[in-house]
Write a protein that holds these residues in place. Structure first.
Motif, PDB file in Angstrom:
ATOM      1  N   ASN A 136      31.486 -63.326 -23.545  1.00 35.44           N
ATOM      2  CA  ASN A 136      31.398 -64.035 -22.267  1.00 35.44           C
ATOM      3  C   ASN A 136      31.227 -65.539 -22.442  1.00 35.44           C
ATOM      4  O   ASN A 136      31.559 -66.309 -21.549  1.00 35.44           O
ATOM      5  CB  ASN A 136      30.268 -63.466 -21.419  1.00 35.44           C
ATOM      6  N   ALA A 137      30.714 -65.963 -23.573  1.00 30.44           N
ATOM      7  CA  ALA A 137      30.558 -67.394 -23.819  1.00 30.44           C
ATOM      8  C   ALA A 137      31.918 -68.066 -24.061  1.00 30.44           C
ATOM      9  O   ALA A 137      32.093 -69.244 -23.768  1.00 30.44           O
ATOM     10  CB  ALA A 137      29.647 -67.627 -25.009  1.00 30.44           C
ATOM     11  N   LYS A 138      32.866 -67.289 -24.607  1.00 31.20           N
ATOM     12  CA  LYS A 138      34.194 -67.835 -24.919  1.00 31.20           C
ATOM     13  C   LYS A 138      35.255 -67.408 -23.907  1.00 31.20           C
ATOM     14  O   LYS A 138      36.415 -67.818 -24.020  1.00 31.20           O
ATOM     15  CB  LYS A 138      34.627 -67.390 -26.321  1.00 31.20           C
ATOM     16  N   ASN A 139      34.895 -66.591 -22.957  1.00 33.77           N
ATOM     17  CA  ASN A 139      35.855 -66.063 -21.972  1.00 33.77           C
ATOM     18  C   ASN A 139      36.999 -65.314 -22.647  1.00 33.77           C
ATOM     19  O   ASN A 139      38.184 -65.500 -22.300  1.00 33.77           O
ATOM     20  CB  ASN A 139      36.418 -67.186 -21.091  1.00 33.77           C
ATOM     21  N   ILE A 140      36.665 -64.486 -23.593  1.00 29.67           N
ATOM     22  CA  ILE A 140      37.665 -63.718 -24.328  1.00 29.67           C
ATOM     23  C   ILE A 140      37.278 -62.240 -24.313  1.00 29.67           C
ATOM     24  O   ILE A 140      36.110 -61.899 -24.525  1.00 29.67           O
ATOM     25  CB  ILE A 140      37.820 -64.197 -25.781  1.00 29.67           C
ATOM     26  N   VAL A 141      38.283 -61.405 -24.102  1.00 29.43           N
ATOM     27  CA  VAL A 141      38.113 -59.967 -24.257  1.00 29.43           C
ATOM     28  C   VAL A 141      39.000 -59.524 -25.411  1.00 29.43           C
ATOM     29  O   VAL A 141      40.120 -60.028 -25.580  1.00 29.43           O
ATOM     30  CB  VAL A 141      38.439 -59.204 -22.952  1.00 29.43           C
TER      31      VAL A 141
END
Length: 123
Positions: free
Chosen positions: A73-78
């Motif tokens: 969530n800190a990098k906005n990556i899944v």
């Protein structure tokens, strides 16, 4: 504007592994569930795995024990970790967002899609 961009696909031998990534922007990523689908040539979109904002993952039966969805969530990556790949896993893999708190397996519920990343499993 909501944007989703997948990466990490490629050609891999049976039994191999890949890690797919989906970078998201334009919405409050940490608040919503994110989902992975796939589509093989001539077939419908197929739910693979989804993950809630809190990190609880739900997977299709074929994916359990082999594919794992995680998120940063800190990098906005899944991410989608693909292990023990089989030729039948060959497909275009997409991440999708419905701006919902729950994971939905129906592709029609998703308004936002990335461009996809191709996974080909072949010897």
């Amino acid at each position: 504007e909501v944007q989703l961009r997948e990466s990490g696909g490629g050609l891999v031998q049976p039994g191999g592994s890949l890690r797919l990534s989906c970078a998201a922007s334009g919405f409050s990523f940490s608040s919503y569930a994110m989902t992975w689908f796939r589509q093989a040539p001539g077939k419908k979109f197929e739910f693979v795995s989804g993950i809630t904002s809190g990190g609880t993952a739900t997977s299709a039966d074929f994916a359990k024990g082999r594919f794992t969805a995680t998120r940063d969530n800190a990098k906005n990556i899944v991410y989608l970790q693909l292990n023990s790949l089989k030729p039948e896993d060959t497909a275009m893999y997409y991440c999708a967002a419905a701006l919902s708190f729950v994971v939905t397996t129906d592709a029609l519920a998703y308004a936002y899609w990335g461009q996809g990343t191709q996974v080909t499993v072949s010897s």
